[in-house]
Design an enzyme around this catalytic site. Structure first.
Site, mmCIF file in Angstrom:
data_model
loop_
_atom_site.group_PDB
_atom_site.id
_atom_site.type_symbol
_atom_site.label_atom_id
_atom_site.label_comp_id
_atom_site.label_asym_id
_atom_site.label_seq_id
_atom_site.Cartn_x
_atom_site.Cartn_y
_atom_site.Cartn_z
ATOM 1 C CG HIS A 274 -1.923 1.068 1.296
ATOM 2 N ND1 HIS A 274 -3.070 0.991 2.061
ATOM 3 C CD2 HIS A 274 -1.964 2.290 0.693
ATOM 4 C CE1 HIS A 274 -3.758 2.112 1.936
ATOM 5 N NE2 HIS A 274 -3.104 2.925 1.123
ATOM 6 C CG HIS B 144 -1.468 6.070 -2.624
ATOM 7 N ND1 HIS B 144 -2.622 5.827 -3.323
ATOM 8 C CD2 HIS B 144 -1.701 5.655 -1.350
ATOM 9 C CE1 HIS B 144 -3.524 5.303 -2.504
ATOM 10 N NE2 HIS B 144 -2.995 5.182 -1.301
ATOM 11 C CG HIS C 254 -7.727 3.338 -0.244
ATOM 12 N ND1 HIS C 254 -7.044 2.715 -1.250
ATOM 13 C CD2 HIS C 254 -6.821 4.140 0.399
ATOM 14 C CE1 HIS C 254 -5.782 3.131 -1.230
ATOM 15 N NE2 HIS C 254 -5.621 3.990 -0.246
ATOM 16 C CD GLU D 222 -7.450 6.783 4.633
ATOM 17 O OE1 GLU D 222 -8.016 6.750 3.520
ATOM 18 O OE2 GLU D 222 -6.369 7.379 4.841
ATOM 19 C CG ASP E 71 -1.580 5.718 2.707
ATOM 20 O OD1 ASP E 71 -1.897 5.342 1.571
ATOM 21 O OD2 ASP E 71 -2.391 6.289 3.472
ATOM 22 C CG ASP E 72 -0.032 8.944 0.317
ATOM 23 O OD1 ASP E 72 0.002 8.885 -0.920
ATOM 24 O OD2 ASP E 72 -1.028 8.606 0.995
HETATM 25 N N1 HPA Z 1 -6.649 7.360 1.208
HETATM 26 C C1 HPA Z 1 -7.333 7.660 0.111
HETATM 27 N N2 HPA Z 1 -6.755 8.107 -0.991
HETATM 28 C C2 HPA Z 1 -5.436 8.271 -0.997
HETATM 29 C C3 HPA Z 1 -4.678 7.978 0.099
HETATM 30 C C4 HPA Z 1 -5.313 7.474 1.263
HETATM 31 O O1 HPA Z 1 -4.719 7.170 2.314
HETATM 32 N N3 HPA Z 1 -3.400 8.257 -0.238
HETATM 33 C C5 HPA Z 1 -3.395 8.681 -1.516
HETATM 34 N N4 HPA Z 1 -4.639 8.693 -1.977
HETATM 35 ZN ZN ZN Z 2 -3.795 4.758 0.544
#
Ligand code: HPA
Ligand code: ZN
Length: 348
Positions: free
Chosen positions: A24, A26, A204, A207, A285-286
């Site tokens: 996971h 991006h 997703h 969250e 994630d990012d």
């Molecule tokens: N959630 C939803 N969209 C996203 C995320 C996330 O954590 N990171 C990049 N796009």
């Molecule tokens: Zn994500």
């Protein structure tokens, strides 16, 4: 398997050195501010921030949307195939150095095609970086195309269509962006079509959104993994389903704290999910926006939750189990992991 005692002082080094998969990430979220400014200059793109420091100072998020607004602004510097290559190459170098042996990378084509960037530019730039990383570092890197859920299903269909000439360069589709108000069932038809095409499917869910979104990702989209999924804890029947079917959750601890899903890492529910028998994995994630790559997520989480070698082994094992690699490849990674922990014991 029998696991050695590892002192808290030695644990971070073990976490950093153990083989693992990342499921996971991006790729647009791996763009560091320095690279954003370099690409802006190279492409003559004007950014609404004066400097790297000013951009970094804006990384004070209150929820998912406050992050997405800045994340999409950062991605606006990506125009040419070499930009996509450079971004993915920077991430893959870091991943290989962190002993990530396999990574399944999300990308958001609509963020780029909406600005006039051709689909082929995006996919080929990313693919060449994956190919080169495999040659140079032996890391296995695959791509997953994500649909932006704040856009229409029609737009998602057009995106899938535009990507089909590059079908052999991605292994699956996912669903990301603003979760609340955009439930999985909005994309029922495009996911059905993706499954017909033999693509893997993930989304997703849970969250920020409710357990109902996780149910609908499972029942309507028929996903093979849930990205995040931490809100499932509020629904005992859902927890039972996830445990029974070993549906993987790709959890992102530092992301969850930065986007205020949990107030602190010490209050993260990953241990409860793991103890309930769920196939939980740890992911970044990012990483450029949330203060750390995969190993930082492991080290900070283990310290905050006081986890040990048993959880380390389980989480790395889960990352291989939850991956879309073939069975023989998974077994070989699992063997590598076992050997890594056995060798530790010998040196105790
Ligand atoms: N959630 C939803 N969209 C996203 C995320 C996330 O954590 N990171 C990049 N796009
Ligand atoms: Zn994500």
């Amino acid at each position: 398997m029998h696991l050695p005692h590892i002192t808290p002082q030695r644990l971070p080094s073990v976490l950093r050195r153990m083989p693992k998969a990342e499921l996971h990430i991006h790729i647009e979220g791996s763009l560091e501010p320095e690279l954003i400014f370099q690409l802006a200059e190279r492409n003559g793109v004007k950014l609404p921030y004066e400097s790297v420091e000013a951009l970094r100072a804006a990384y004070a998020f209150t929820d998912l949307q406050s992050f997405l607004d800045i994340y999409y602004a950062g991605a606006s510097v990506l125009l040419k195939e070499e930009d996509f290559f450079d971004m993915a190459w920077a991430y893959l170098q870091k991943a290989a150095a962190e002993n990530v042996v396999h990574t399944e990378i999300f990308f958001d084509p609509q963020t780029h095609t909406a600005r006039g960037v051709p689909m082929g530019t995006v996919i080929q730039g990313l693919h060449h970086a994956c190919q080169r990383a495999h040659q140079e570092f032996g890391i296995s890197a695959k791509l997953i195309l994500c649909f932006l859920r704040h856009l229409s299903e029609e737009d998602a269909f057009a995106t899938l269509e535009a990507a089909l000439p590059y079908r052999h360069h991605f292994i699956g589709v996912g669903l990301d962006s603003s979760e609340l108000g955009h439930p999985p069932e909005k994309f029922a038809r495009v996911f059905a079509r993706s499954r017909e095409l033999g693509l893997h499917v993930v989304a997703h869910a849970g969250e920020e959104g409710p357990p109902a979104y996780v149910w609908s990702a499972l029942d309507v989209l028929q996903v093979e993994r849930i990205d995040h999924g931490v809100q499932a804890i509020h629904d005992p029947a859902l927890m039972q389903r996830l445990a029974q079917e070993r549906v993987p959750l790709t959890v992102c601890p530092l992301s969850n704290v930065k986007l205020c899903v949990f107030p602190t890492l010490a209050q993260h529910n990953l241990k409860q999910l793991l103890d309930a028998g769920l196939c939980v994995t740890v992911n970044s994630d990012d990483p450029a926006y949330f203060g750390g790559y995969l190993n930082d997520n492991f080290v900070q989480l283990f310290e905050a939750l006081e986890l040990g070698p048993r959880e380390a082994y389980q989480l790395a094992f889960n990352s291989f189990e939850a991956s879309f690699a073939d069975a023989a490849t998974k077994r070989s990674w699992e063997h590598q992991l076992k050997t890594f922990f056995e060798d530790l014991r010998e040196h105790d």
